[in-house]
Structures are given as C-alpha cells and as structure tokens.
Design a protein around this motif. Structure first.
Motif, PDB file in Angstrom:
ATOM      1  N   ASP A 104       0.838  -1.196   0.000  1.00 42.26           N
ATOM      2  CA  ASP A 104       0.000   0.000   0.000  1.00 42.26           C
ATOM      3  C   ASP A 104       0.876   1.249   0.000  1.00 42.26           C
ATOM      4  N   ARG A 105       0.249   2.399  -0.023  1.00 40.82           N
ATOM      5  CA  ARG A 105       1.008   3.657  -0.115  1.00 40.82           C
ATOM      6  C   ARG A 105       1.945   3.879   1.064  1.00 40.82           C
ATOM      7  N   PRO A 106       1.548   3.540   2.307  1.00 37.90           N
ATOM      8  CA  PRO A 106       2.501   3.700   3.420  1.00 37.90           C
ATOM      9  C   PRO A 106       3.660   2.705   3.390  1.00 37.90           C
ATOM     10  N   GLY A 107       3.589   1.651   2.554  1.00 35.97           N
ATOM     11  CA  GLY A 107       4.687   0.698   2.439  1.00 35.97           C
ATOM     12  C   GLY A 107       4.468  -0.611   3.154  1.00 35.97           C
ATOM     13  N   ASP A 108       3.246  -0.886   3.619  1.00 39.12           N
ATOM     14  CA  ASP A 108       2.966  -2.177   4.244  1.00 39.12           C
ATOM     15  C   ASP A 108       2.759  -3.241   3.171  1.00 39.12           C
ATOM     16  N   LEU A 109       3.042  -4.482   3.542  1.00 39.36           N
ATOM     17  CA  LEU A 109       3.005  -5.618   2.632  1.00 39.36           C
ATOM     18  C   LEU A 109       1.772  -6.475   2.892  1.00 39.36           C
ATOM     19  N   TYR A 110       1.147  -6.939   1.808  1.00 38.13           N
ATOM     20  CA  TYR A 110      -0.001  -7.843   1.893  1.00 38.13           C
ATOM     21  C   TYR A 110       0.329  -9.101   1.107  1.00 38.13           C
ATOM     22  N   ILE A 111       0.155 -10.261   1.733  1.00 39.74           N
ATOM     23  CA  ILE A 111       0.396 -11.536   1.082  1.00 39.74           C
ATOM     24  C   ILE A 111      -0.920 -12.301   1.002  1.00 39.74           C
ATOM     25  N   GLN A 112      -1.314 -12.669  -0.196  1.00 35.98           N
ATOM     26  CA  GLN A 112      -2.497 -13.500  -0.379  1.00 35.98           C
ATOM     27  C   GLN A 112      -2.028 -14.941  -0.532  1.00 35.98           C
ATOM     28  N   LEU A 113      -2.495 -15.815   0.364  1.00 38.83           N
ATOM     29  CA  LEU A 113      -2.073 -17.206   0.368  1.00 38.83           C
ATOM     30  C   LEU A 113      -3.031 -18.081  -0.435  1.00 38.83           C
ATOM     31  N   LYS A 114      -2.584 -19.290  -0.730  1.00 35.77           N
ATOM     32  CA  LYS A 114      -3.390 -20.216  -1.519  1.00 35.77           C
ATOM     33  C   LYS A 114      -4.681 -20.592  -0.800  1.00 35.77           C
ATOM     34  N   ASN A 115      -4.666 -20.524   0.541  1.00 40.68           N
ATOM     35  CA  ASN A 115      -5.884 -20.815   1.306  1.00 40.68           C
ATOM     36  C   ASN A 115      -6.801 -19.594   1.408  1.00 40.68           C
ATOM     37  N   ASP A 116      -6.513 -18.558   0.607  1.00 40.14           N
ATOM     38  CA  ASP A 116      -7.320 -17.335   0.474  1.00 40.14           C
ATOM     39  C   ASP A 116      -7.119 -16.330   1.602  1.00 40.14           C
ATOM     40  N   ARG A 117      -6.347 -16.643   2.632  1.00 45.95           N
ATOM     41  CA  ARG A 117      -6.069 -15.657   3.683  1.00 45.95           C
ATOM     42  C   ARG A 117      -5.186 -14.555   3.121  1.00 45.95           C
ATOM     43  N   ILE A 118      -5.442 -13.334   3.579  1.00 42.71           N
ATOM     44  CA  ILE A 118      -4.612 -12.192   3.217  1.00 42.71           C
ATOM     45  C   ILE A 118      -3.966 -11.666   4.495  1.00 42.71           C
ATOM     46  N   LEU A 119      -2.631 -11.638   4.519  1.00 40.96           N
ATOM     47  CA  LEU A 119      -1.867 -11.220   5.688  1.00 40.96           C
ATOM     48  C   LEU A 119      -1.263  -9.848   5.427  1.00 40.96           C
ATOM     49  N   LYS A 120      -1.273  -8.990   6.434  1.00 41.09           N
ATOM     50  CA  LYS A 120      -0.719  -7.639   6.320  1.00 41.09           C
ATOM     51  C   LYS A 120       0.452  -7.489   7.278  1.00 41.09           C
ATOM     52  N   TYR A 121       1.625  -7.091   6.734  1.00 40.14           N
ATOM     53  CA  TYR A 121       2.836  -6.921   7.534  1.00 40.14           C
ATOM     54  C   TYR A 121       3.374  -5.498   7.360  1.00 40.14           C
ATOM     55  N   ASN A 122       4.067  -5.000   8.378  1.00 41.96           N
ATOM     56  CA  ASN A 122       4.790  -3.745   8.199  1.00 41.96           C
ATOM     57  C   ASN A 122       6.204  -4.037   7.720  1.00 41.96           C
ATOM     58  N   LYS A 123       6.992  -2.999   7.496  1.00 42.33           N
ATOM     59  CA  LYS A 123       8.325  -3.188   6.919  1.00 42.33           C
ATOM     60  C   LYS A 123       9.301  -3.866   7.863  1.00 42.33           C
ATOM     61  N   GLU A 124       8.933  -3.969   9.156  1.00 46.51           N
ATOM     62  CA  GLU A 124       9.749  -4.719  10.107  1.00 46.51           C
ATOM     63  C   GLU A 124       9.378  -6.201  10.138  1.00 46.51           C
ATOM     64  N   GLY A 125       8.360  -6.578   9.382  1.00 45.37           N
ATOM     65  CA  GLY A 125       7.927  -7.969   9.351  1.00 45.37           C
ATOM     66  C   GLY A 125       6.916  -8.326  10.417  1.00 45.37           C
ATOM     67  N   LYS A 126       6.357  -7.325  11.085  1.00 44.79           N
ATOM     68  CA  LYS A 126       5.354  -7.581  12.120  1.00 44.79           C
ATOM     69  C   LYS A 126       3.991  -7.784  11.467  1.00 44.79           C
ATOM     70  N   LEU A 127       3.286  -8.842  11.884  1.00 43.73           N
ATOM     71  CA  LEU A 127       1.940  -9.099  11.372  1.00 43.73           C
ATOM     72  C   LEU A 127       0.977  -8.084  11.977  1.00 43.73           C
ATOM     73  N   LEU A 128       0.359  -7.273  11.122  1.00 47.57           N
ATOM     74  CA  LEU A 128      -0.544  -6.224  11.581  1.00 47.57           C
ATOM     75  C   LEU A 128      -2.003  -6.659  11.583  1.00 47.57           C
ATOM     76  N   ASP A 129      -2.362  -7.481  10.602  1.00 49.82           N
ATOM     77  CA  ASP A 129      -3.773  -7.865  10.471  1.00 49.82           C
ATOM     78  C   ASP A 129      -3.856  -9.048   9.523  1.00 49.82           C
ATOM     79  N   GLU A 130      -4.961  -9.759   9.544  1.00 50.55           N
ATOM     80  CA  GLU A 130      -5.206 -10.815   8.577  1.00 50.55           C
ATOM     81  C   GLU A 130      -6.702 -10.936   8.336  1.00 50.55           C
ATOM     82  N   TYR A 131      -7.010 -11.514   7.189  1.00 53.28           N
ATOM     83  CA  TYR A 131      -8.406 -11.546   6.765  1.00 53.28           C
ATOM     84  C   TYR A 131      -8.602 -12.729   5.835  1.00 53.28           C
ATOM     85  N   LYS A 132      -9.686 -13.455   6.036  1.00 49.98           N
ATOM     86  CA  LYS A 132     -10.022 -14.564   5.144  1.00 49.98           C
ATOM     87  C   LYS A 132     -11.371 -14.267   4.496  1.00 49.98           C
ATOM     88  N   PRO A 133     -11.348 -13.751   3.268  1.00 48.11           N
ATOM     89  CA  PRO A 133     -12.615 -13.460   2.578  1.00 48.11           C
ATOM     90  C   PRO A 133     -13.350 -14.749   2.224  1.00 48.11           C
TER      91      PRO A 133
END
Length: 264
Positions: A47-76
């Motif tokens: 995203d614009r602030p520089g956080d990373l989002y990983i979409q996994l094969k099990n459909d979960r989306i993980l959000k990390y900051n640049k230090e690698g800390k898990l900020l949030d997750e979501y399973k649509p």
C-alpha cells in the motif's frame, strides 16, 4: 623521500575510495527479517505507506509492516479477482464470480453488484482515482471508466482486436491504464489511446515505484519511466514469485517465505 610519501599517500587514498565504493551496496541494503509462510503465496501487494499484503493459496490475506510484524489478517469468502490495498485503510476489491466491486476497509467486502448498464459480462475491475472504477466487459472487450459519485460512464473505448483475449491484470496508475496480456504490458491513456507495449518472455506481474513501472522478466527487474520513457534494469531473483519495492524496503516473496531487506 617526499616523492615516496606522496606516492604512498595517493595509494592509501585510492584504496579508501575503492573500499567506500564497493561497500555502498552493503551499506545501502540490509537483510532485516524473514517471514515463514504457512501456505503458498499466490499474490502480493504493497500500500502507499509501504505495508506488505500476502495472499495465500488458502485465500487468507496477511498484512505486515516493513519490520515484518503481522498487523492484520483476513479470510474473505473467496479469493478476490483484484485486490488493491491503496492507502491501507481504504482498499478496492473485485470478485468476479459474485460480480462485486468497490472501495471498503481491509477485512470488508463490497456489497453492491456491478450494474449491467456498465458491463454485460464483467471480467476485471480496478480503481480509477479515489472515486472511480474501470470495468472490462468481456462481452465486447470495452473498457468503461465509471464515476462512482455520479454513477455515470465518463470514458468508454474498445480494445483493439489484437488485444481481445485473456486479459490477466488491469491497473490504473498516474493517469495511465495498464493491461497484462500474454507476457505483454499494454499502456493506454485515460482516454483510450494506446501509448506503449512492453514485450517480455515471462512477465507474470507488474507494479509501480514513483514514476516507474517495473516487472520481472528473465531473472531481472526491468524499469520503465512513464514520463520520459527511459529504461533500466537491476538484478532480480528468478526463484522469487514477487519483488515489491518501497523507499524503505524490498520485499522478496518466495514459495515458502518472505525476505525483507531494509534500505537506508
């Protein structure tokens, strides 16, 4: 003696300059964090602030900051066809099978189906600024730019016959529209004029860094300046699924992990 001293001083100075030069890449980039993934990554975003989002094969989306800390997750309920994290608090998502598209917060889904007025057979949809949306209609390969405030079509054009096939990605950036079709990135103006085609052998994704479009191909990162047309390359990694860049970090996404390199 003075000549010998001056010569030795010159050698020392040259050695120090060479040492500083070859130390620059090491000083500029540090491997900071490795994240082990519990499932195969199928997509990655920043995203614009520089956080990373990983979409996994099990459909979960993980959000990390640049230090690698898990900020949030979501399973649509299902994997989004297009996911744009934008500024992190306001995301854009499109679900083809349920015909849903729009802006929401992370962890929420759009509720309003796309009207047939805009597309008979919606194939892809992406954001267009903060209040707009592009829709690709597979029925006739038309593209429509919809103003979501007025719910009116502002721009409409049809793709050239040669491009009417499996459009894999659709993005807008800096007023340009980008389509990935068969290892080629096609760039259009917002009003439908085709400006540039970038061909490759294995282009599977593309992204943006400042004024540049970048993508991986043949083990290299390739950059194209959207405003002056200059091009450059950097070393890549053919084993990485995705490589995402910000001013502060480089995210290397592999089949089972993410490596974050911090940049000074």
């Amino acid at each position: 003696m003075a000549k010998t001293l001056n010569l030795n001083r010159l050698k020392v100075k040259t050695f120090l300059l060479l040492l500083a030069y070859y130390s620059l890449p090491v000083m500029a980039q540090h491997v900071g964090t490795e994240i082990i993934l519990t499932s195969e990554p199928v997509n990655a975003f920043i995203d614009r602030p520089g956080d990373l989002y990983i979409q996994l094969k099990n459909d979960r989306i993980l959000k990390y900051n640049k230090e690698g800390k898990l900020l949030d997750e979501y399973k649509p309920a299902e994997a989004p066809t297009i996911f744009e994290p934008r500024d992190g608090s306001r995301t854009f998502t499109y679900y083809r099978t349920r015909n849903l598209a729009g802006f929401t917060g992370f962890g929420s889904e759009p509720k309003t189906p796309l009207s047939e007025e805009f597309a008979i057979e919606p194939w892809l949809a992406c954001s267009a600024g903060d209040q707009g949306m592009w829709i690709l209609d597979k029925a006739d390969y038309s593209l429509r730019w919809i103003n979501l405030t007025s719910l009116k079509t502002e721009v409409e054009f049809t793709l050239p016959a040669a491009l009417q096939g499996n459009v894999e990605q659709l993005r807008e950036y800096q007023g340009f529209l980008f389509l990935l079709i068969n290892n080629r990135i096609h760039i259009f103006s917002r009003f439908g004029k085709q400006l540039k085609t970038i061909a490759g052998e294995g282009i599977l994704w593309f992204n943006f860094f400042g004024e540049e479009l970048y993508y991986a191909d043949k083990g290299k990162l390739n950059f194209y300046d959207l405003f002056d047309g200059t091009q450059r390359t950097e070393a890549g990694d053919s084993s990485a699924r995705f490589i995402l860049l910000t001013d502060e970090a480089r995210y290397m996404v592999y089949p089972g992990k993410v490596v974050i390199s911090r940049i000074n």
